[in-house]
Design an enzyme around this catalytic site. Structure first.
Site, mmCIF file in Angstrom:
data_model
loop_
_atom_site.group_PDB
_atom_site.id
_atom_site.type_symbol
_atom_site.label_atom_id
_atom_site.label_comp_id
_atom_site.label_asym_id
_atom_site.label_seq_id
_atom_site.Cartn_x
_atom_site.Cartn_y
_atom_site.Cartn_z
ATOM 1 N N HIS A 124 14.109 -38.209 56.263
ATOM 2 C CA HIS A 124 15.518 -38.050 56.641
ATOM 3 C C HIS A 124 15.576 -36.925 57.675
ATOM 4 O O HIS A 124 14.756 -35.997 57.634
ATOM 5 C CB HIS A 124 16.296 -37.650 55.382
ATOM 6 C CG HIS A 124 17.777 -37.551 55.530
ATOM 7 N ND1 HIS A 124 18.396 -36.455 56.082
ATOM 8 C CD2 HIS A 124 18.770 -38.408 55.187
ATOM 9 C CE1 HIS A 124 19.706 -36.644 56.066
ATOM 10 N NE2 HIS A 124 19.959 -37.823 55.524
ATOM 11 N N ASP A 201 11.170 -33.219 49.202
ATOM 12 C CA ASP A 201 12.578 -33.590 49.312
ATOM 13 C C ASP A 201 12.843 -34.667 48.268
ATOM 14 O O ASP A 201 12.465 -35.822 48.439
ATOM 15 C CB ASP A 201 12.840 -34.091 50.736
ATOM 16 C CG ASP A 201 14.211 -34.723 50.897
ATOM 17 O OD1 ASP A 201 14.930 -34.873 49.891
ATOM 18 O OD2 ASP A 201 14.549 -35.086 52.039
ATOM 19 N N GLN A 204 16.276 -38.497 46.967
ATOM 20 C CA GLN A 204 16.372 -39.896 46.515
ATOM 21 C C GLN A 204 15.565 -40.155 45.250
ATOM 22 O O GLN A 204 15.636 -41.261 44.705
ATOM 23 C CB GLN A 204 15.891 -40.853 47.628
ATOM 24 C CG GLN A 204 16.738 -40.829 48.889
ATOM 25 C CD GLN A 204 18.146 -41.408 48.690
ATOM 26 O OE1 GLN A 204 18.431 -42.114 47.717
ATOM 27 N NE2 GLN A 204 19.040 -41.097 49.620
ATOM 28 N N LYS A 227 24.101 -37.073 44.709
ATOM 29 C CA LYS A 227 23.312 -38.309 44.649
ATOM 30 C C LYS A 227 22.850 -38.601 43.219
ATOM 31 O O LYS A 227 22.198 -39.598 42.962
ATOM 32 C CB LYS A 227 22.098 -38.206 45.571
ATOM 33 C CG LYS A 227 22.475 -38.182 47.054
ATOM 34 C CD LYS A 227 21.246 -38.378 47.914
ATOM 35 C CE LYS A 227 21.443 -37.920 49.344
ATOM 36 N NZ LYS A 227 22.319 -38.790 50.129
ATOM 37 N N CYS A 365 20.240 -41.775 59.079
ATOM 38 C CA CYS A 365 19.751 -40.423 59.378
ATOM 39 C C CYS A 365 18.234 -40.387 59.365
ATOM 40 O O CYS A 365 17.627 -39.401 58.908
ATOM 41 C CB CYS A 365 20.304 -39.378 58.405
ATOM 42 S SG CYS A 365 22.076 -39.262 58.440
#
Ligand code: 7TS
Length: 407
Positions: A124, A201, A204, A227, A365
């Site tokens: 991202h 990261d 997700q 999220k 993104c």
């Protein structure tokens, strides 16, 4: 043991799902962008404002203490959720983006000219640009782990570019554009052999799988509350205590100091050293019931059910003539990005919206991912445990209808 989720009961917990959009029942498949909030989260935030609103870590008065207790209880829930060793390692930020920026900005003193920083080709933008800026400030080289045609990262390339001058490896756990589940354990173990730090990261991954930062041995791990069924404006940065002690503060002001004179200041202990100013208190308060909620359902059960949705959706969508799934990794989260010959993703998204189906279209993104696959963008359906196979049927019928109209 995996139990069958009671989807009707789960859906009843999410008030927003029970409405019509453009005259059709809402089918919400944009969970990769943000998830909907269960009533317990909405109630906790309302109760905070109705009963305990006060600034935290300050007053001796009762409301301030109650607000502080709730705020710190959320930190403990986050710690337990990702199995961090200590609440000192849990920093509240405004999202994954800020968590990454925090570390990238504080990392200047740990990188110099001739060093390198490794990211992947399927990040991202928020896990690309801060590292580009760090490289630009320090004169370090930015190296890239490439992806194969399935959207899986190429370990042999990582082995080639990783060396003793690698200071940071920053990769996502799950790609938001492709759904690829990356072998982060392997990246971390290999990077550590060369003394490099690793930033995962997890924006997700936290909504879809069990996370254990100590087992992973990640140096840093970030995610966003919104999220994972919590509010917007709150994120988490996990950092190993040894790293957080070494890094300088990110922002300066109230809350993050120990002592201030007009000429100089000293810093508060962890985690407050990285939390300058009044935080997003009601947001942090709302994250706790969100994590409690998914833990009550069971993260393993959520993962199993979402995997069923992924398999069902993949099979059904592939029956559409000219439809190509972008991101076909062997290990994937419940997210399907696709393009259809002779159509533009945006047009499909517009038509789906008229049918009450919310998907994201565009580059998500992740422009370098689109460049890698030589496409302008995709239609992305990202599933949550409150979605159903019947909703996937509505999506598939909608895409078929859109394709007929557009070709
Ligand atoms: N990293 C990944 C892997 C993401 O998917 C996102 C947001 C971010 C970082 C940034 O998170 P934020 O909460 O700070 O904005 N991803 C998406 C998406 O896929 N659609 O909208 C936002």
């Amino acid at each position: 043991m995996i139990k069958t989720l009671d989807i009707a009961a789960v859906r009843a917990d999410f008030p927003i799902l029970h409405q019509e959009v453009n005259g059709k029942p809402l089918v919400y498949f944009d969970n990769g962008a943000t998830t909907q909030k269960p009533q317990v989260v909405i109630d906790a935030m309302a109760a905070y404002y109705n009963k305990t609103n006060a600034n935290v870590h300050r007053g001796v008065h009762t409301l301030s203490q109650l607000a502080t207790d709730q705020f710190e209880a959320s930190r403990e829930t986050v710690r337990a959720h990702i199995n961090a060793a200590s609440t000192k390692e849990i920093i509240f930020t405004k999202g994954t983006t800020e968590s990454i920026n925090l570390v990238a900005q504080c990392f200047d003193g740990f990188v110099e000219k001739g060093d390198n920083i490794i990211i992947s080709a399927i990040e991202h933008h928020s896990n690309i640009v801060p590292w580009q800026m760090l490289a630009a400030r320090t004169g370090a080289e930015l190296r890239i782990i490439t992806a194969n045609n399935a959207g899986e990262l190429e370990m042999d390339v990582f082995d080639e570019i990783l060396d003793s001058r690698t200071k940071m490896v920053a990769v996502n756990h799950i790609s938001n554009a492709l759904g690829t589940l990356n072998p982060v354990e392997e990246f971390i173990a290999k990077a550590h052999k060369f003394g490099a730090a690793v930033f995962i990261d997890g924006a997700q991954s936290v909504p879809h799988m069990h996370i254990n930062v100590q087992d992973l041995d990640a140096d840093f791990f970030a995610f966003s509350a919104h999220k994972v069924y919590g509010p917007t404006g709150v994120g988490v940065l996990y950092g190993k205590e040894s790293w957080l002690n070494k890094l300088p503060p990110y922002q300066f002001g109230g809350e993050m100091i120990k002592e201030v004179t007009l000429q100089k200041s000293t810093w508060a202990d962890l985690p407050h050293k990285f939390e300058a100013g009044t935080p997003h208190i009601e947001g942090v308060v709302g994250l706790k019931p969100a994590l409690d909620y998914i833990n009550k359902i069971g993260v393993e059960d959520i993962a199993a059910y979402e995997h069923e949705l992924l398999e069902y959706g993949t099979e059904k969508l592939l029956q559409i003539d000219g439809l190509r799934i972008i991101g076909t990794a062997a290990k994937k989260a419940s997210l399907i990005s696709f393009v259809v010959d002779g159509t533009h993703p945006y047009d499909i998204g517009m038509i789906l919206d008229k049918l009450g189906v919310a998907v994201r279209t565009g580059h998500h993104c992740a422009q370098p991912v689109m460049a890698r696959f030589d496409i302008p963008g995709t239609v992305r359906a990202s599933f949550s445990f409150y979605n159903t196979k019947e909703e996937i049927d509505i999506l598939v019928a909608g895409v078929e209808r859109a394709v007929k109209m557009l070709r």
